[in-house]
Design a protein around this motif. Structure first.
Motif, short mmCIF file in Angstrom:
data_model
loop_
_atom_site.label_atom_id
_atom_site.label_comp_id
_atom_site.label_asym_id
_atom_site.label_seq_id
_atom_site.Cartn_x
_atom_site.Cartn_y
_atom_site.Cartn_z
N ALA A 59 8.44 25.51 4.52
CA ALA A 59 8.16 26.51 5.54
C ALA A 59 7.22 27.59 5.01
O ALA A 59 7.52 28.78 5.07
CB ALA A 59 9.46 27.12 6.04
N GLY A 119 6.90 32.97 5.73
CA GLY A 119 5.98 31.92 5.33
C GLY A 119 5.04 32.36 4.24
O GLY A 119 4.76 31.61 3.28
N SER A 123 -2.59 32.01 16.53
CA SER A 123 -1.78 31.84 15.32
C SER A 123 -2.63 31.42 14.14
O SER A 123 -2.49 31.97 13.03
CB SER A 123 -0.68 30.81 15.58
N THR A 169 5.29 26.52 14.41
CA THR A 169 6.49 27.16 14.94
C THR A 169 6.17 28.35 15.85
O THR A 169 6.88 28.57 16.84
CB THR A 169 7.39 27.62 13.79
N ILE A 170 5.14 29.12 15.54
CA ILE A 170 4.81 30.28 16.38
C ILE A 170 4.38 29.85 17.78
O ILE A 170 4.90 30.39 18.78
CB ILE A 170 3.74 31.15 15.70
N SER A 193 2.50 26.29 7.81
CA SER A 193 3.44 25.59 8.70
C SER A 193 3.84 26.45 9.90
O SER A 193 4.31 25.92 10.92
CB SER A 193 4.68 25.16 7.93
N GLN A 194 3.66 27.76 9.81
CA GLN A 194 3.99 28.64 10.93
C GLN A 194 3.03 28.47 12.10
O GLN A 194 3.32 28.94 13.21
CB GLN A 194 4.00 30.10 10.47
N THR A 244 10.10 37.03 11.30
CA THR A 244 10.76 35.72 11.41
C THR A 244 9.87 34.58 10.93
O THR A 244 10.37 33.61 10.36
CB THR A 244 11.17 35.45 12.87
N PHE A 245 8.55 34.70 11.13
CA PHE A 245 7.66 33.58 10.85
C PHE A 245 6.62 33.89 9.76
O PHE A 245 6.60 33.24 8.71
CB PHE A 245 6.94 33.14 12.13
N LEU A 246 5.76 34.87 10.00
CA LEU A 246 4.60 35.07 9.14
C LEU A 246 4.98 35.56 7.74
O LEU A 246 4.54 34.98 6.73
CB LEU A 246 3.61 36.04 9.79
#
Length: 305
Positions: free
Chosen positions: A222, A67, A242, A230-231, A226-227, A62-64
């Motif tokens: 994103a 990104g 993170s 959000t993480i 930038s994660q 979802t994030f890493l």
């Protein structure tokens, strides 16, 4: 024993060097211990802050990884456009025609003097005012535009300096066998200059990858960095964890780039077109100083068309 650059250390100097090394390692170890102690007091070393990166695959999917993909995509677009554009500008600055040389020089000096952050902001504002690009993809356009304008100008100076670092005998020999300026540049100078330019070009490619983080911080792209916002918002304020994981991903990505570039450089040096010279970033600045704009380095190597 004495070398060209320095006198080899004697017994006392060797003992001092060993002592300095031990003191440095002790100080470094103390600093690491102090940093870990502070992090432990703040709860940043608790297992629940680090375990999601191992036990929860959604952190990656979802994030890493998305990104990282946006970082690679933005950097790839910028590199693919900036490299040939920079090469054209660098060659243009060496042109015998003033109507080519002067505009190329003005473009390079103008965009090289502006911070890439400002270029991204201006690009974003222009896209908002004068284009119909959707807001979801506008940050990508602005980031790539800023990276291309700045890094193409820097690459132009790397190319110019790499060509000027070649022995002047290469050009003289090419003229002696009747080669035109374009033939000399494409068949003699550029193939040899590429080898000398590779270390500086690789350094600039790494800069492009890292500068994508500016777009995430300023324009909302994103990308990977930038994660780091959000993480922690989703996994319990694990900012240190993170940032550590993101830093490792940057290190792995840039290590892959430098490894591939080192392999290419090795192949180029083993070919017959290399001169053995290496152009570092300091050499680019030195050749860009007044008095080096059009002069070639001394030498008398024979050109090979």
């Amino acid at each position: 024993m004495t070398s060209v650059l320095y006198d080899a250390p004697g017994p006392r100097a060797k003992r001092r060097n060993i002592l300095y090394t031990i003191v440095f390692l002790v100080v470094l170890g103390f600093a690491i211990w102090w940093a870990l102690s502070v992090m432990a007091e703040k709860g940043q070393l608790a297992s629940e802050k680090w375990s999601p990166f191992v036990t929860d695959s959604q952190v990656w999917t979802t994030f890493l990884l998305p990104g990282l993909w946006l970082t690679v995509k933005a950097a790839a677009f910028a590199i693919v456009i900036a490299l040939p554009l920079g090469a054209l500008l660098g060659i243009g600055r060496l042109s015998d025609h003033r109507w080519v040389r002067v505009p190329a020089g003005l473009v390079v000096e103008f965009f090289r003097a502006i911070p890439v952050l400002i270029l991204m902001v201006f690009a974003s504002a222009i896209f908002v005012q004068y284009t119909d690009i959707e807001s979801e993809i506008r940050p990508m356009y602005a980031v790539v535009t800023g990276l291309v304008l700045y890094n193409a100008s820097v690459i132009a100076e790397i190319v110019r300096a790499g060509i000027l670092s070649l022995p002047s005998g290469q050009t003289d020999a090419a003229k002696a066998i009747g080669m035109r300026k374009g033939q000399t540049m494409s068949h003699v100078l550029l193939p040899q200059a590429v080898t000398a330019m590779l270390p500086a070009l690789v350094s600039q490619v790494v800069v492009i990858v890292k500068d994508t983080a500016i777009g995430g911080a300023l324009l909302g792209l994103a990308e990977l960095m930038s994660q780091a916002r959000t993480i922690p918002a989703n996994y319990g304020a694990n900012t240190i964890a993170s940032l550590t994981v993101i830093a490792l991903l940057y290190i792995a990505l840039n290590f892959l780039l430098t490894s591939v570039a080192s392999w290419l450089e090795g192949r180029a040096r083993r070919s017959k077109k290399g001169t053995g010279a290496v152009l570092a970033a300091d050499d680019v600045e030195e050749l860009n100083a007044p008095g080096h704009a059009t002069d070639h380095a001394p030498g008398g190597a024979v050109a090979k068309p």
